[in-house]
Every structure is written in C-alpha cells, then in structure tokens.
Design a protein around this motif. Structure first.
Motif, PDB file in Angstrom:
ATOM      1  N   ILE A 133      27.439  44.677  34.390  1.00 46.72           N
ATOM      2  CA  ILE A 133      28.073  45.344  33.256  1.00 46.72           C
ATOM      3  C   ILE A 133      28.471  44.296  32.227  1.00 46.72           C
ATOM      4  N   LEU A 134      28.099  44.519  30.974  1.00 51.49           N
ATOM      5  CA  LEU A 134      28.536  43.691  29.856  1.00 51.49           C
ATOM      6  C   LEU A 134      29.794  44.342  29.308  1.00 51.49           C
ATOM      7  N   THR A 135      30.923  43.702  29.519  1.00 53.34           N
ATOM      8  CA  THR A 135      32.217  44.333  29.254  1.00 53.34           C
ATOM      9  C   THR A 135      32.757  44.083  27.851  1.00 53.34           C
ATOM     10  N   SER A 165      40.691  52.395  30.409  1.00 48.75           N
ATOM     11  CA  SER A 165      39.345  51.841  30.493  1.00 48.75           C
ATOM     12  C   SER A 165      39.196  50.920  31.698  1.00 48.75           C
ATOM     13  N   LEU A 166      40.234  50.126  31.961  1.00 46.47           N
ATOM     14  CA  LEU A 166      40.184  49.172  33.080  1.00 46.47           C
ATOM     15  C   LEU A 166      40.347  49.857  34.429  1.00 46.47           C
ATOM     16  N   TYR A 167      41.333  50.742  34.516  1.00 42.41           N
ATOM     17  CA  TYR A 167      41.707  51.299  35.815  1.00 42.41           C
ATOM     18  C   TYR A 167      40.983  52.604  36.147  1.00 42.41           C
ATOM     19  N   LYS A 168      40.529  53.330  35.118  1.00 39.49           N
ATOM     20  CA  LYS A 168      39.877  54.610  35.391  1.00 39.49           C
ATOM     21  C   LYS A 168      38.366  54.538  35.175  1.00 39.49           C
ATOM     22  N   VAL A 169      37.930  54.102  33.990  1.00 40.18           N
ATOM     23  CA  VAL A 169      36.482  54.028  33.733  1.00 40.18           C
ATOM     24  C   VAL A 169      35.839  52.982  34.635  1.00 40.18           C
ATOM     25  N   LEU A 170      36.346  51.748  34.591  1.00 41.77           N
ATOM     26  CA  LEU A 170      35.793  50.720  35.480  1.00 41.77           C
ATOM     27  C   LEU A 170      36.168  50.987  36.930  1.00 41.77           C
ATOM     28  N   GLY A 171      37.271  51.696  37.132  1.00 37.58           N
ATOM     29  CA  GLY A 171      37.721  51.993  38.493  1.00 37.58           C
ATOM     30  C   GLY A 171      36.733  52.804  39.297  1.00 37.58           C
ATOM     31  N   GLU A 172      35.829  53.508  38.635  1.00 33.75           N
ATOM     32  CA  GLU A 172      34.829  54.316  39.324  1.00 33.75           C
ATOM     33  C   GLU A 172      33.570  53.525  39.679  1.00 33.75           C
ATOM     34  N   LEU A 173      33.522  52.265  39.251  1.00 30.58           N
ATOM     35  CA  LEU A 173      32.313  51.461  39.451  1.00 30.58           C
ATOM     36  C   LEU A 173      32.440  50.598  40.707  1.00 30.58           C
ATOM     37  N   THR A 200      32.379  39.103  39.374  1.00 29.65           N
ATOM     38  CA  THR A 200      32.013  40.427  39.866  1.00 29.65           C
ATOM     39  C   THR A 200      33.226  41.324  39.704  1.00 29.65           C
ATOM     40  N   LEU A 201      32.992  42.608  39.652  1.00 32.65           N
ATOM     41  CA  LEU A 201      34.093  43.549  39.497  1.00 32.65           C
ATOM     42  C   LEU A 201      35.032  43.478  40.697  1.00 32.65           C
ATOM     43  N   GLY A 202      34.458  43.298  41.889  1.00 27.47           N
ATOM     44  CA  GLY A 202      35.283  43.199  43.090  1.00 27.47           C
ATOM     45  C   GLY A 202      36.182  41.989  43.072  1.00 27.47           C
ATOM     46  N   TYR A 203      35.643  40.838  42.631  1.00 26.53           N
ATOM     47  CA  TYR A 203      36.471  39.633  42.613  1.00 26.53           C
ATOM     48  C   TYR A 203      37.565  39.730  41.550  1.00 26.53           C
ATOM     49  N   GLU A 204      37.252  40.345  40.418  1.00 22.10           N
ATOM     50  CA  GLU A 204      38.295  40.517  39.397  1.00 22.10           C
ATOM     51  C   GLU A 204      39.398  41.433  39.904  1.00 22.10           C
ATOM     52  N   ARG A 205      39.041  42.467  40.660  1.00 18.03           N
ATOM     53  CA  ARG A 205      40.077  43.329  41.249  1.00 18.03           C
ATOM     54  C   ARG A 205      40.948  42.560  42.225  1.00 18.03           C
ATOM     55  N   PRO A 209      45.006  38.997  37.565  1.00 17.38           N
ATOM     56  CA  PRO A 209      46.355  39.591  37.645  1.00 17.38           C
ATOM     57  C   PRO A 209      46.500  40.872  36.828  1.00 17.38           C
ATOM     58  N   MET A 210      45.696  41.038  35.778  1.00 12.00           N
ATOM     59  CA  MET A 210      45.827  42.224  34.932  1.00 12.00           C
ATOM     60  C   MET A 210      45.200  43.468  35.559  1.00 12.00           C
ATOM     61  N   LEU A 211      44.503  43.297  36.671  1.00  3.18           N
ATOM     62  CA  LEU A 211      43.957  44.451  37.387  1.00  3.18           C
ATOM     63  C   LEU A 211      44.767  44.789  38.629  1.00  3.18           C
ATOM     64  N   GLY A 212      45.925  44.147  38.773  1.00  2.00           N
ATOM     65  CA  GLY A 212      46.703  44.317  39.986  1.00  2.00           C
ATOM     66  C   GLY A 212      47.969  45.133  39.842  1.00  2.00           C
ATOM     67  N   TYR A 213      48.139  45.874  38.751  1.00  2.36           N
ATOM     68  CA  TYR A 213      49.373  46.631  38.546  1.00  2.36           C
ATOM     69  C   TYR A 213      49.248  48.037  39.127  1.00  2.36           C
ATOM     70  N   SER A 214      50.315  48.478  39.761  1.00  3.80           N
ATOM     71  CA  SER A 214      50.288  49.779  40.428  1.00  3.80           C
ATOM     72  C   SER A 214      50.611  50.929  39.486  1.00  3.80           C
ATOM     73  N   ASP A 215      51.205  50.625  38.327  1.00  2.00           N
ATOM     74  CA  ASP A 215      51.492  51.697  37.376  1.00  2.00           C
ATOM     75  C   ASP A 215      51.377  51.181  35.945  1.00  2.00           C
ATOM     76  N   PHE A 216      51.286  52.122  35.012  1.00  2.00           N
ATOM     77  CA  PHE A 216      51.060  51.788  33.606  1.00  2.00           C
ATOM     78  C   PHE A 216      52.243  51.044  33.003  1.00  2.00           C
ATOM     79  N   THR A 217      53.458  51.379  33.398  1.00  2.00           N
ATOM     80  CA  THR A 217      54.649  50.749  32.808  1.00  2.00           C
ATOM     81  C   THR A 217      54.629  49.237  33.010  1.00  2.00           C
TER      82      THR A 217
END
Length: 460
Positions: A133-135, A165-173, A200-205, A209-217
């Motif tokens: 994916i070209l992000t 976009s990060l947590y929902k759109v990419l979250g399905e990939l 890779t998407l897995g390694y970024e997850r 650190p910006m993909l590691g938050y449990s909630d939007f706040t």
C-alpha cells in the motif's frame, strides 16, 4: 510488475513508479518537479507513462504532475475533494486501475488533508491479493501525517479523519502488507520518522506509537502535542499546487543569471533578498548586510529555507564553493521558489574587491561563553529552540525566543538591547536566527558554536 521507490534528497520525499514492462505501461505516484528521472525509467524499460497520481495536494514540495503531463500527455488523477484549477481526472474511493500485471485500488484516507488517498497495489503475476500500500502522507514508518496543514478551522475534523483512516480503513487490511509512505526521515509532514524507507502494516501496528492508542481521545491529545513547526513556504506551495504550475526548463543557458557585484547591489537595494548558502564560518567572517543565511551542507537545508524565507521572495544566491547555480536553483524550484534572479558571480570576493560593505557575525566557544557569563554585565543569551526543547534543558540565564517568533517579529525589541549571544541545539538554527535578526537591524550578535550540545558536553 515493475516497482521502484524514488527518494528526493533534502526533502525526505518519496515518489513511485508502478507498471508492467510486458504491457509497456506505467504510472507515477507523487512525482517531484524535475521529472527527467521518470522519463528515463520509462525509456529504459520500454514503458509508456499513461497515468499520474497525486495522493493529495502537497504542502512541502511542488508536484511534478503538470510538468510530467506536458512531457507525456498522461492524465493526472487526484481525489475529487481537491479543488485544483488545472485539468485532472477525479478519484473516488474504490476506483480501480490495471497496468498489465499491476492492479491498483484507490482508498480514500483523509486526515493529513481532506483529499488524501492511499493506493492498494497487487502484482497479478503472483496473486490477486494486494501486496503493498502506498500510504501517501497518512502513515509513515514510525509516525503518521500531520493534520494541521489545511488550516486551524478544520483541525478537529482532520484529526478525527486521521484516526478513522488509520484505525478503521487501514484497520481492515492484513498485517503482511508492505507500507510505502510519501515521506521519510527529514520531512516536516510528520515527526519522528524512521530512516527506513518502507515497513509492513503489521510492524507499524507493533512499533508505531501513533497506532497504539485504545481510544480517540488519547490519540487526539498525542497528535496535538506533537505537531512540528510549519515552514512559511507551505502555504505558498499549497496555493501553487492548486493552480497551474509553470513548466521549467532546466537545460537553458544559465549564464544570463550571473550577476556582477554592482548588479547584485542594485537588486538588493530594490528588495531582492540575498540568500547566503555558504558554510557557517565563511558567513561569520564576512557577509553582505541583510543576507539570510542557511548552510547548504545541512541535509535539511530546503526545510530551513522554507522556514526562513517567505514564499514568492525574489532571491540572489551566494553559492558555496561546492554547489553550482543550476543545482541550487533546481532544489529551490522543488519547493516553489521560482523567483531566483541569479547568483553573485565570483562570490563574496567579487563584492569585497568592489569595496562594498560587509558585516561579521562572530562565533564563540563554550569556554568564551563561560567567561562572558562571569563578567559583571554578562550578555543576553537568546535561545531560539522550541519551548519544549528549552524546558528540557537550558542555560539558567537564557531567554527563550523561538525561531518562529523571530520570523514573525513577535518579541520585545528590548530583549536585544545589548550584546546578545544566540543559541540553539547545534548552532545551525542559531545561524539562521542571527541572520534574520541582523536583517531586522539588530546588531552586536554572536553565535554559540556547537550550541547546547557543546554546552552539555562541557558540563559532564
């Protein structure tokens, strides 16, 4: 499938070539302004450029899409939310394209900008499932795109879009997808990026650190607390990329841009800015009054020129000994500085032989600074780092006057009423800041060589 990532040095920008040599067709994603490299790849591999994609309206560099279209007659594609004034075909979520064995599906991924897309790519010779994916400026290696560039009035909406976009759109990939971003280390479109050009998407997850938050706040708070500085050039570049970009001719005879000292002096007096690109000590020894100094040997030179020099500023270049006018003008054109009037032929020696006025900007060592501070009336210490950097470590008597405040002339002039020593982390920003203050008619300035790095080392 043919695939190649192309790095633009000094800006941390990546562009991409995707195509199929068997079918003889290829597309370009986020091309830089000097487009010969793509034409060479196409010719070398027997492919024809048929499609040009911009993942969004860029803020940090002038897109090469219109230049490339002029050379190839390929169509330009950008998301339907981008209010561009030039001829372009509009993308929407789910659009698909095939280039022989290369298949592309468009994902609408706003957040960095309201018109951002990502490109999901499959190599049909291997599998119908996507490989990479070209992000664009959505997801980087180690960080995510900044959401503040389109304006403060829609910042909250942009942060929400970024999260979705990060947590929902990419979250399905799937985790195995290779991630190829629009920028790498050195770009100001994000912060804390890795030097690695892809992930890779897995390694970024796992590690981003910006993909590691449990909630939007929590995500929103993290984004708002880590926005990097915004160079002055960004607004001008955005405006430029929305309109018709001038096609450049980098093969023209540049001898007409060589300026004698008298010519440069006349242009200077009429408002043209002298951009001195020599090393710090050469500038320190002698410079033309009013010059803005950015050391061209610094890898982030273009970002700092964009910070220090307003867009649409007419410029005369004072060149370093190892750079030509052609290469420096090209680098400036990449970030939208098209009003380069020329360069001082013969450099500062020409100016000095004419007996024209120069100034000095002394550098002092940490040892000299400590001697100054021990005097009955010590000089004022002006620390131009960010408030965050200043809060982490500082010299006790220093005053924090961030570079942005100097650019905006947002400070009490009395702060610089007596001898002042300008400080930053390494000395580089201090050089820019001191030249800006000098251009604002402040005198009796010195720069701390090595900056806070040298100060901290001396205290160990």
């Amino acid at each position: 499938m043919y695939f190649e990532q192309i790095n633009t040095p000094g800006l941390g920008c990546f562009s991409y070539v995707v195509g199929c040599p068997v079918a003889g067709v290829m597309m370009i994603v986020d091309p830089r302004r000097d487009t010969d490299i793509y034409l060479h790849i196409a010719d070398k591999n027997g492919m024809r450029i048929t499609h040009i994609f911009d993942t969004h309206v860029h803020a940090d560099h002038i897109s090469g899409s219109q230049q490339l279209k002029a050379a190839t007659n390929a169509d330009i594609y950008i998301h339907e939310n981008a209010p561009v004034e030039y001829e372009a075909k509009k993308l929407k979520n789910g659009d698909e394209f095939t280039f022989g064995k290369a298949h592309v599906r468009i994902l609408y991924t706003p957040g960095h900008t309201p018109d951002s897309v990502s490109l999901l790519i499959s190599d049909l010779a291997r599998s119908g499932k996507p490989e990479m994916i070209l992000t664009g400026d959505l997801l980087f290696v180690g960080d995510v795109g900044r959401p503040d560039l389109p304006g403060k009035e829609i910042l909250d909406e942009q942060i929400k879009n970024l999260y979705n976009s990060l947590y929902k759109v990419l979250g399905e990939l799937p985790d195995y997808l290779e991630v190829y971003p629009g920028h790498g280390q050195g770009s100001l479109c994000g912060q804390g990026m890795s030097a690695k050009p892809y992930s890779t998407l897995g390694y970024e997850r796992l590690a981003n650190p910006m993909l590691g938050y449990s909630d939007f706040t929590d995500f929103k708070q993290a984004v708002q607390s880590n926005l990097p500085m915004r160079p002055q050039s960004f607004s001008g570049i955005i405006r430029g990329n929305l309109g018709k970009v001038a096609v450049t001719d980098n093969n023209e005879d540049v001898s007409k841009y060589a300026l004698a000292a008298d010519q440069a002096d006349e242009l200077r007096k009429s408002g043209t800015v002298l951009l001195d690109l020599r090393d710090a000590l050469s500038f320190s020894a002698a410079f033309i009054p009013g010059s803005i100094h950015v050391d061209a040997s610094n890898s982030a030179m273009l970002n700092w020129i964009g910070t220090a020099v307003p867009p649409n500023t007419p410029l005369i270049l004072i060149l370093p000994h190892d750079k030509s006018f052609e290469e420096m003008r090209l680098e400036l054109q990449r970030i939208g500085y098209d009003m380069v009037k020329g360069w001082l032929k013969g450099g500062l020696d020409t100016w000095l032989r004419k007996g024209l006025k120069t100034q000095r900007l002394p550098h002092i060592s940490v040892s000299e600074l400590k001697e100054f501070l021990a005097e009955d009336t010590p000089p004022t210490l002006i620390d131009v780092r960010s408030p965050k950097e200043f809060a982490e470590v500082k010299i006790d008597s220093a005053i924090n006057l961030p570079l942005n405040n100097i650019l905006e002339k947002d400070f009490d002039p009395g702060t610089l009423a007596k001898e002042s020593i300008v400080i930053c982390k390494s000395g580089f920003r201090a050089g820019i800041a001191a030249s800006l203050l000098g251009a604002q008619e402040y005198r009796d300035l010195k720069i701390l060589s090595g900056g806070m790095d040298a100060w901290i080392e001396s205290c160990r």
